[in-house]
Design a protein around this motif. Structure first.
Motif, PDB file in Angstrom:
ATOM      1  N   GLU A  32    -159.722 109.995  32.521  1.00 24.35           N
ATOM      2  CA  GLU A  32    -158.518 109.185  32.337  1.00 24.35           C
ATOM      3  C   GLU A  32    -157.417 109.912  31.560  1.00 24.35           C
ATOM      4  O   GLU A  32    -156.241 109.698  31.790  1.00 24.35           O
ATOM      5  CB  GLU A  32    -158.843 107.869  31.618  1.00 24.35           C
ATOM      6  CG  GLU A  32    -159.501 106.829  32.500  1.00 24.35           C
ATOM      7  CD  GLU A  32    -161.010 106.997  32.606  1.00 24.35           C
ATOM      8  OE1 GLU A  32    -161.598 107.768  31.813  1.00 24.35           O
ATOM      9  OE2 GLU A  32    -161.605 106.383  33.504  1.00 24.35           O
ATOM     10  N   THR A  46    -157.090 103.861  34.838  1.00 22.83           N
ATOM     11  CA  THR A  46    -158.321 104.452  35.353  1.00 22.83           C
ATOM     12  C   THR A  46    -157.972 105.645  36.225  1.00 22.83           C
ATOM     13  O   THR A  46    -156.878 105.738  36.762  1.00 22.83           O
ATOM     14  CB  THR A  46    -159.113 103.426  36.194  1.00 22.83           C
ATOM     15  OG1 THR A  46    -158.285 102.972  37.252  1.00 22.83           O
ATOM     16  CG2 THR A  46    -159.570 102.260  35.349  1.00 22.83           C
ATOM     17  N   CYS A  47    -158.906 106.561  36.346  1.00 22.48           N
ATOM     18  CA  CYS A  47    -158.708 107.758  37.148  1.00 22.48           C
ATOM     19  C   CYS A  47    -159.759 107.802  38.246  1.00 22.48           C
ATOM     20  O   CYS A  47    -160.950 107.807  37.978  1.00 22.48           O
ATOM     21  CB  CYS A  47    -158.826 108.998  36.265  1.00 22.48           C
ATOM     22  SG  CYS A  47    -158.618 110.549  37.159  1.00 22.48           S
ATOM     23  N   CYS A  52    -154.150 108.156  39.085  1.00 25.67           N
ATOM     24  CA  CYS A  52    -154.173 107.062  38.104  1.00 25.67           C
ATOM     25  C   CYS A  52    -154.060 105.712  38.807  1.00 25.67           C
ATOM     26  O   CYS A  52    -153.234 105.535  39.702  1.00 25.67           O
ATOM     27  CB  CYS A  52    -153.015 107.222  37.127  1.00 25.67           C
ATOM     28  SG  CYS A  52    -153.075 108.749  36.178  1.00 25.67           S
TER      29      CYS A  52
END
Length: 55
Positions: A32, A46-47, A52
């Motif tokens: 993240e 969130t990644c 993203c």
């Protein structure tokens, strides 16, 4: 701090799927704090797959 063969310290190499960001070996697909590139996502994002807030 970004050297492929000296990430954070002399002789510390990172694995293929990782990158050196600020001296730490990170996975740009899931981290993240370093999503897709060093320092990309905002706090709380969130990644997923280097993006993203990927939905």
């Amino acid at each position: 701090m970004t050297d492929i063969v000296n990430c954070g310290m002399c002789g510390r190499k990172y694995k293929y799927s990782k990158m050196c960001c600020k001296g730490k070996c990170v996975n740009l697909s899931w981290d993240e704090k370093n999503c897709g590139q060093c320092n990309k996502c905002k706090k709380g994002d969130t990644c997923v797959y280097g993006m993203c807030n990927y939905v």
